[in-house]
Design an enzyme around this catalytic site. Structure first.
Site, PDB file in Angstrom:
ATOM      1  N   GLU A  39     -15.383  25.054 -33.828  1.00 49.92           N
ATOM      2  CA  GLU A  39     -14.667  23.906 -33.261  1.00 49.92           C
ATOM      3  C   GLU A  39     -13.210  24.294 -33.000  1.00 49.92           C
ATOM      4  OE1 GLU A  39     -15.078  20.708 -32.135  1.00 49.92           O
ATOM      5  OE2 GLU A  39     -12.896  20.687 -31.934  1.00 49.92           O
ATOM      6  N   GLN A  40     -12.748  23.958 -31.800  1.00 47.69           N
ATOM      7  CA  GLN A  40     -11.368  24.329 -31.454  1.00 47.69           C
ATOM      8  C   GLN A  40     -10.316  23.575 -32.278  1.00 47.69           C
ATOM      9  OE1 GLN A  40     -10.649  23.339 -27.329  1.00 47.69           O
ATOM     10  NE2 GLN A  40     -10.880  21.157 -27.655  1.00 47.69           N
ATOM     11  N   ARG A 113     -16.076   5.510 -33.611  1.00 50.25           N
ATOM     12  CA  ARG A 113     -16.432   6.900 -33.323  1.00 50.25           C
ATOM     13  C   ARG A 113     -16.110   7.817 -34.508  1.00 50.25           C
ATOM     14  NH1 ARG A 113     -16.981   9.552 -28.194  1.00 50.25           N
ATOM     15  NH2 ARG A 113     -16.643  11.766 -28.551  1.00 50.25           N
ATOM     16  N   TYR A 222     -16.316  -5.430 -28.368  1.00 53.44           N
ATOM     17  CA  TYR A 222     -17.200  -5.637 -29.530  1.00 53.44           C
ATOM     18  C   TYR A 222     -16.490  -5.247 -30.820  1.00 53.44           C
ATOM     19  CZ  TYR A 222     -18.516  -0.619 -28.641  1.00 53.44           C
ATOM     20  OH  TYR A 222     -18.523   0.738 -28.398  1.00 53.44           O
ATOM     21  N   ASP A 300     -22.382  16.562 -23.238  1.00 50.21           N
ATOM     22  CA  ASP A 300     -21.486  16.469 -22.086  1.00 50.21           C
ATOM     23  C   ASP A 300     -21.316  17.813 -21.377  1.00 50.21           C
ATOM     24  OD1 ASP A 300     -21.070  13.802 -22.468  1.00 50.21           O
ATOM     25  OD2 ASP A 300     -18.949  13.948 -22.974  1.00 50.21           O
TER      26      ASP A 300
END
Ligand SMILES: Cc1cc2nc3c(=O)[nH]c(=O)nc-3n(C[C@H](O)[C@H](O)[C@H](O)COP(=O)(O)OP(=O)(O)OC[C@H]3O[C@@H](n4cnc5c(N)ncnc54)[C@H](O)[C@@H]3O)c2cc1C
Length: 393
Positions: A39-40, A113, A222, A300
């Protein structure tokens, strides 16, 4: 980094510890395969955004032991409401809750998230995750794949999965892509303390999510964090801002002006919100292919989509589940076969979801969402096109 590939355990690298990368690491663990995740980011930040997790996603989180960590902080979606922007007149209400759980085998969850990411981190051993490792070069060879990182380190792996997101280095390095097209639209988004809404006398139910459809813009609102925080995201026309970024700040005054004339409930939410981020929306065509020999793309990186259908993270989780099954079935050394199966199973579905997302029509009118929410990544057939077709009808 030394080349410590062993003849017994294949060395698999996942580039990107986002939602898809961590989900894949967890799915691979389920079949006894270890992967290293690069992971960067030097550390994981809690990005202020909500995420809708439809049953097709929650079914995967369930199987890898993430749902139990997420559920205490999430909200179970009861109704997906669609409202006219000014009058608030109902356009279409999709009832979910217990009915969805019964029909699709999992509830529809609304989460922060950051909570989803934290829950995924709980099921991948820390020693498998390597933060601060930005991939800058990839070189596939006949018998291995060489990776180079910005810190000067390098590694040699039997197979590599690029889960490095919308700006994927793996995609750019090895696959044919057409340039992204800027939609001329912006997604403003914010998560804030729901007490700020209560202060304004606004205390709607926590369960539903509401999309307010205007003539050329929308806003989705929401609750997340068990109701302690409220989230919204928008699409508004604006061709002056072109940066796709989770960290760019927006102006609350400009945002409130964009939604003048919307229903008082929308205006009250925007009035209560203290700060906002903005993300320029780009559209990308489906890739002609996303696997080659020992390298494949996921999430993605493989099929970036506009967020209007709330399926980007869900499809990256589906990818992870299907890819792990393909590797398990083909045998972990048989990467080319596994990756070809994976691509053939996933490509048609994700291209279709990209197209629906692009049109921003999903659920605006009465819709049966079973094709999307009822997809079971754990049982969809692969390796035969008949199975592929039956999964999409
Ligand atoms: C405003 C907005 C709202 C959205 N809402 C929803 C929703 O409600 N539901 C939903 O399902 N989807 C939603 N999405 C889409 C969803 O966020 C993405 O589809 C999902 O995060 C894709 O997961 P991923 O793992 O492919 O990419 P990411 O989660 O973006 O992870 C990619 C990771 O790779 C790392 N990385 C990048 N480059 C490198 C490199 N060179 N070396 C090492 N690491 C690297 C990144 O730092 C990151 O951690 C939304 C998107 C946006 C923009």
């Amino acid at each position: 980094m030394p080349d410590n590939r062993s003849s017994h355990a294949p060395r698999i690298a996942i580039v990107g510890a986002g939602i898809g990368g961590l989900c894949l690491a967890a799915c691979l663990r389920r079949i006894g395969v270890r992967a290293d995740v690069f992971e960067q980011a030097p550390r994981f930040a809690r990005i202020g955004a909500g995420i809708m997790l439809a049953p097709n996603a929650v079914n995967i989180l369930n199987a890898i032991g993430v749902r139990e960590h997420l559920e205490p902080t999430s909200v179970t979606l009861t109704t997906l409401q669609n409202r006219a922007w000014d009058s608030g007149e109902p356009m279409f209400d999709l009832e979910l809750g217990a009915a969805a759980e019964q029909r699709y085998g999992a509830p529809f969850l609304l989460a922060h998230r950051g909570d989803l990411h934290a829950a995924l981190l709980r099921v991948v051993p820390p020693e498998a995750i390597h933060p601060g490792r930005e991939l800058v070069g990839i070189c596939p060879l006949d018998d291995r794949v060489e990776l180079r990182f910005a810190d000067g380190s390098a590694g040699s792996f039997d197979a590599v999965i690029g889960a490095d997101g919308v700006h994927s280095v793996v995609r750019r390095s090895l696959f044919t892509t057409s340039p992204p097209s800027f939609t001329g639209r912006i997604a403003y988004r914010a998560v804030f303390d729901s007490a700020l809404l209560a202060d304004r006398g606004l205390a709607p139910e926590v369960g539903p999510s509401t999309k307010w459809w205007g003539p050329d813009r929308h806003i989705v609102i929401y609750y997340v964090s068990g109701g302690a925080e409220v989230y919204f995201t928008t699409s508004v026309p604006d061709d002056t801002w072109t940066t796709e970024s989770w960290s760019a700040e927006g102006s609350m005054d400009e945002l409130r002006a964009e939604f003048e004339g919307f229903h008082p409930q929308v205006q009250a939410v925007l009035a209560a919100c203290p700060r906002v981020n903005k993300w320029a929306l780009y559209d990308r065509d489906p890739l002609p292919g996303w696997s080659t020999g020992r390298v494949a793309l996921l999430g993605d990186a493989a099929h970036p989509m506009t967020p209007f259908m709330a399926q980007g993270a869900a499809t990256s989780m589906e990818d992870a589940a299907v890819l792990s099954r393909c590797l398990g079935e083909a045998g972990p050394e048989n990467f080319a076969t596994a990756f070809a199966w994976y691509e053939s199973v996933r490509q048609q579905r994700t291209a279709r979801i990209q197209a629906i997302s692009r049109s921003n029509t999903w659920l605006r009118e009465r819709t049966d969402p079973s094709e999307v929410y009822g997809y079971d990544a754990w049982s969809v057939p692969f390796g035969d096109s008949a199975g592929l077709e039956s999964s999409l009808t």
